[in-house]
Design a protein around this motif. Sequence first.
Motif, mmCIF file in Angstrom:
data_model
loop_
_atom_site.group_PDB
_atom_site.id
_atom_site.type_symbol
_atom_site.label_atom_id
_atom_site.label_comp_id
_atom_site.label_asym_id
_atom_site.label_seq_id
_atom_site.Cartn_x
_atom_site.Cartn_y
_atom_site.Cartn_z
ATOM 1 N N CYS A 108 -0.379 3.395 -2.652
ATOM 2 C CA CYS A 108 -1.825 3.218 -2.832
ATOM 3 C C CYS A 108 -2.436 2.899 -1.471
ATOM 4 N N GLY A 109 -3.734 2.607 -1.486
ATOM 5 C CA GLY A 109 -4.407 2.327 -0.230
ATOM 6 C C GLY A 109 -3.921 1.039 0.422
ATOM 7 N N ALA A 110 -3.772 0.003 -0.384
ATOM 8 C CA ALA A 110 -3.357 -1.291 0.174
ATOM 9 C C ALA A 110 -1.974 -1.186 0.816
ATOM 10 N N THR A 111 -1.064 -0.495 0.149
ATOM 11 C CA THR A 111 0.294 -0.427 0.707
ATOM 12 C C THR A 111 0.367 0.530 1.895
ATOM 13 N N VAL A 225 -7.526 3.782 11.609
ATOM 14 C CA VAL A 225 -8.704 4.118 10.807
ATOM 15 C C VAL A 225 -8.270 4.223 9.345
ATOM 16 N N ASP A 226 -8.903 3.393 8.531
ATOM 17 C CA ASP A 226 -8.613 3.373 7.095
ATOM 18 C C ASP A 226 -9.439 4.480 6.434
ATOM 19 N N GLU A 227 -8.759 5.586 6.122
ATOM 20 C CA GLU A 227 -9.431 6.734 5.486
ATOM 21 C C GLU A 227 -9.060 6.814 4.008
ATOM 22 N N VAL A 228 -8.718 5.654 3.449
ATOM 23 C CA VAL A 228 -8.325 5.628 2.035
ATOM 24 C C VAL A 228 -9.447 6.192 1.162
ATOM 25 N N GLN A 229 -10.675 5.840 1.496
ATOM 26 C CA GLN A 229 -11.808 6.327 0.699
ATOM 27 C C GLN A 229 -12.467 7.558 1.335
ATOM 28 N N THR A 230 -12.478 7.627 2.657
ATOM 29 C CA THR A 230 -13.210 8.698 3.345
ATOM 30 C C THR A 230 -12.380 9.968 3.518
HETATM 31 C C1 LIG Z 1 -11.224 1.829 2.443
HETATM 32 C C2 LIG Z 1 -10.251 1.332 1.433
HETATM 33 N N1 LIG Z 1 -9.062 0.878 1.850
HETATM 34 C C3 LIG Z 1 -8.142 0.420 0.987
HETATM 35 C C4 LIG Z 1 -8.395 0.386 -0.352
HETATM 36 C C5 LIG Z 1 -7.344 -0.139 -1.297
HETATM 37 O O1 LIG Z 1 -6.813 0.927 -1.995
HETATM 38 P P1 LIG Z 1 -5.973 0.672 -3.333
HETATM 39 O O2 LIG Z 1 -6.915 0.129 -4.337
HETATM 40 O O3 LIG Z 1 -5.440 2.022 -3.674
HETATM 41 O O4 LIG Z 1 -4.891 -0.290 -2.972
HETATM 42 C C6 LIG Z 1 -9.618 0.848 -0.838
HETATM 43 C C7 LIG Z 1 -9.928 0.813 -2.281
HETATM 44 O O5 LIG Z 1 -11.048 0.891 -2.708
HETATM 45 C C8 LIG Z 1 -10.573 1.330 0.084
HETATM 46 O O6 LIG Z 1 -11.777 1.782 -0.320
#
Ligand SMILES: Cc1ncc(COP(=O)(O)O)c(C=O)c1O
Length: 405
Positions: A108-111, A225-230
């Motif tokens: 996931c994004g956090a990991t 750069v956190d592109e989890v959402q972008t």
């Molecule tokens: C920019 C960004 N980074 C990290 C996360 C965390 O992702 P996850 O909920 O999949 O752990 C999110 C979740 O909304 C996010 O928008």
Amino acid sequence: MNAHLQQLQARADAHVMRTYPPAPAAFVRGQGTVLFDGDGQPWLDFLCGLAVTSLGHAHPAVTEAVADQAGQLVHTSNLFLTEPAVELSERLATITGWDDATVFFAQCGATANEAAIKLARKHGKRQHPDKVRVVTLEGSFHGRTLATLEATGQPAKHVPFAPLAGFVDHVPYDDPAALRAAVGDDTCAVLLELVQGEGGVRPIDPEVLTAAREACDRAGALLIVDEVQTGIGRTGPWFAFQATDVVPDVVTVAKALANGFPIGACIARGEAAKVFEPGDHATTFGGNPVACAAANAVLRTIEADGLLVTAAARATRLRDGLLRLVDDAPSAAGVRGRGLLLGLTLDAPVAADVVAACRDRFLLVNAVATDVVRLAPPLTVSRQEVDQALAIVRAALEDVAAGAR
Ligand SMILES: Cc1ncc(COP(=O)(O)O)c(C=O)c1O
């Protein structure tokens, strides 16, 4: 509330931990931009499960890839190689444009961010034992594990779990000088989003991004750069950084990568690509073949169907329509964001009411601040669906202004 939702909520209240408020709806299936609830009622989905289902629901390419892979091999653990994971690493190297990219697969994004932070700390410690601090921006959201929660620049989310480890320095999101000043010899990374999604759909000030790159270069720190959402086309290009002059050392992705199958990835280039060695970092489900097969199908489909181009056209239509609301609908104050990650800002803290009024008309959007409504439809959204959603948002704004919500 329909009977299906009522029953599910009652059962959830008994045995599901209450980390979420009561649900406004429960869905049983989806097709494209539409979700269906227990009554068969269609809902227009401009939320995409929090910017995840970018190809829409039940996309045949993803369904087929998941079914095929599930029928062959679901799991082997991180001890073994599988074709889907290796193929996905190659695809991610191609779309970042980084020939030397290496990828760590997370869930996931956090990991994915957790991996990036650990990578940066190891990289920093090679230079100096105390080079472990991370700089992030106020208003940011990076996840809910302890490290990514601490990186998240929203103090209210820290409160129930404080004290945290104390390795993160938060700086105002719009102050390049403060960022430069915060990056010192003990900084191993700057971690930031190019559009703060959860923080209110706020695009980064280009000067802050440039300052971050320069400060990292000066201090020997990594720019993550956190592109989890972008990422994966949500803001236009494959990655939001590709619309800027700045190249990060590490990008993280998750959410849309597998259209709803849980996956995350930490992608590094250059020196950062070689930091982790066997034993440094691991997760049992990392590189899961089904998740990777789904992600390969997503990337293949976006490319084959030219979705980055059609999504850009839909984004313009949606943005223009929202700007018309700003001209003549009550409370609508502005539009911000990039691509199909847009925020309608309001002139009063009524976002929750507007969202509820949209739900009354079976449109799903959500509030990311008391005065910001986020719209994040799939890249596959049609012109008609964009127009339909705009008409509903207009009606919702009018409902709220009339006190009907
Ligand atoms: C920019 C960004 N980074 C990290 C996360 C965390 O992702 P996850 O909920 O999949 O752990 C999110 C979740 O909304 C996010 O928008």
